[in-house]
Write a protein that holds these residues in place. Structure first.
Motif, PDB file in Angstrom:
ATOM      1  N   THR A 114      -8.930 -13.273 -10.285  1.00 22.99           N
ATOM      2  CA  THR A 114      -7.528 -13.348  -9.875  1.00 22.99           C
ATOM      3  C   THR A 114      -6.970 -14.727 -10.180  1.00 22.99           C
ATOM      4  O   THR A 114      -7.723 -15.671 -10.411  1.00 22.99           O
ATOM      5  CB  THR A 114      -7.372 -12.971  -8.378  1.00 22.99           C
TER       6      THR A 114
ATOM      7  N   SER B 117     -11.951  -6.116  -7.335  1.00 19.04           N
ATOM      8  CA  SER B 117     -13.378  -5.898  -7.587  1.00 19.04           C
ATOM      9  C   SER B 117     -13.676  -5.323  -8.968  1.00 19.04           C
ATOM     10  O   SER B 117     -14.778  -5.504  -9.488  1.00 19.04           O
ATOM     11  CB  SER B 117     -13.981  -4.994  -6.510  1.00 19.04           C
ATOM     12  N   GLU B 118     -12.717  -4.651  -9.590  1.00 22.40           N
ATOM     13  CA  GLU B 118     -12.936  -4.065 -10.913  1.00 22.40           C
ATOM     14  C   GLU B 118     -12.472  -4.979 -12.055  1.00 22.40           C
ATOM     15  O   GLU B 118     -12.641  -4.638 -13.221  1.00 22.40           O
ATOM     16  CB  GLU B 118     -12.212  -2.717 -11.018  1.00 22.40           C
TER      17      GLU B 118
ATOM     18  N   ARG C 266      -0.813  -5.450   1.677  1.00 20.48           N
ATOM     19  CA  ARG C 266      -2.259  -5.349   1.522  1.00 20.48           C
ATOM     20  C   ARG C 266      -2.741  -6.461   0.611  1.00 20.48           C
ATOM     21  O   ARG C 266      -1.972  -7.033  -0.157  1.00 20.48           O
ATOM     22  CB  ARG C 266      -2.657  -4.008   0.930  1.00 20.48           C
TER      23      ARG C 266
ATOM     24  N   ASP D  18      -7.107  -5.295  -4.435  1.00 21.65           N
ATOM     25  CA  ASP D  18      -8.529  -5.154  -4.745  1.00 21.65           C
ATOM     26  C   ASP D  18      -8.772  -5.641  -6.166  1.00 21.65           C
ATOM     27  O   ASP D  18      -8.271  -5.057  -7.127  1.00 21.65           O
ATOM     28  CB  ASP D  18      -8.945  -3.697  -4.595  1.00 21.65           C
TER      29      ASP D  18
ATOM     30  N   HIS E  24      -6.438 -14.429  -2.319  1.00 20.63           N
ATOM     31  CA  HIS E  24      -7.891 -14.317  -2.271  1.00 20.63           C
ATOM     32  C   HIS E  24      -8.514 -15.705  -2.186  1.00 20.63           C
ATOM     33  O   HIS E  24      -8.040 -16.623  -2.859  1.00 20.63           O
ATOM     34  CB  HIS E  24      -8.419 -13.642  -3.548  1.00 20.63           C
TER      35      HIS E  24
ATOM     36  N   ASN F 135       0.838  -1.202   0.000  1.00 17.15           N
ATOM     37  CA  ASN F 135       0.000   0.000   0.000  1.00 17.15           C
ATOM     38  C   ASN F 135       0.874   1.254   0.000  1.00 17.15           C
ATOM     39  O   ASN F 135       2.111   1.147   0.079  1.00 17.15           O
ATOM     40  CB  ASN F 135      -0.994  -0.043   1.170  1.00 17.15           C
TER      41      ASN F 135
END
Length: 167
Positions: A114, A24-25, A19, A22, A82, A13
């Motif tokens: 992913t 999600s996109e 981290r 992400d 994930h 990060n």
């Protein structure tokens, strides 16, 4: 925040701490990864495994199940992985009497946002550890090595093939 380049680590990060990326996109795509590992042992142990003469049971069948179970638990043991819904996982074993080893190959598949490389790598590692566990009473000198990704298909980075696409 600057957009990260491919050379930068995505698991860091802006404060320089780890981290979870992400995703999600990201679009779901079909992904596949193939990994391998080798376990070296005394020749008589290799022969006993092939004959089914290990008192704990069918070593390769148990290692197959253990490797698949390991792949399914990857997100529980690798901190930034994930949890993913694997669509398939298979493990094969090749006895090599010339080098006194068993080559283990795992293929893992997913349709998701992913990759699946860590699951394939975990599968071969757990399968090798299972073989070690089942045979350690008669050979504590076994050596697990050569764990690596052989091939990856899908995702933003596309296809990857290790120079020598075999164990």
């Amino acid at each position: 925040m600057n957009k990260q380049t491919e050379e930068q680590l995505t698991h860091i990060n802006p404060q320089g701490r780890a981290r979870m990326v992400d995703v999600s996109e990201k679009k779901k795509t079909k992904r596949e990864a193939v990994a391998c590992a080798s376990i070296y042992m005394k020749r008589n142990i290799l022969e006993r495994i092939e004959r089914g003469d290990i008192h704990k049971g069918d070593v390769l069948s148990v290692a197959q199940v253990g490797g698949i179970m390991g792949a399914k638990k990857t997100a529980d043991i690798i901190p930034m992985c994930h949890p993913i819904f694997m669509t398939g996982c298979d493990i094969t074993f090749q006895m090599d009497y010339e080098k006194n080893k068993i080559d283990i190959t795992a293929t893992a598949k997913v349709v998701g946002e992913t990759g699946i490389e860590m699951e394939a790598l975990t599968a071969v590692t757990v399968a090798a550890l299972t073989i070690y566990d089942m045979c350690k009473a008669i050979d504590k000198t076994m050596t697990i090595s050569d764990i690596r990704l052989l091939r990856k298909i899908g995702g933003k980075s596309g296809e990857f093939n290790f120079e020598e696409n075999k164990c």
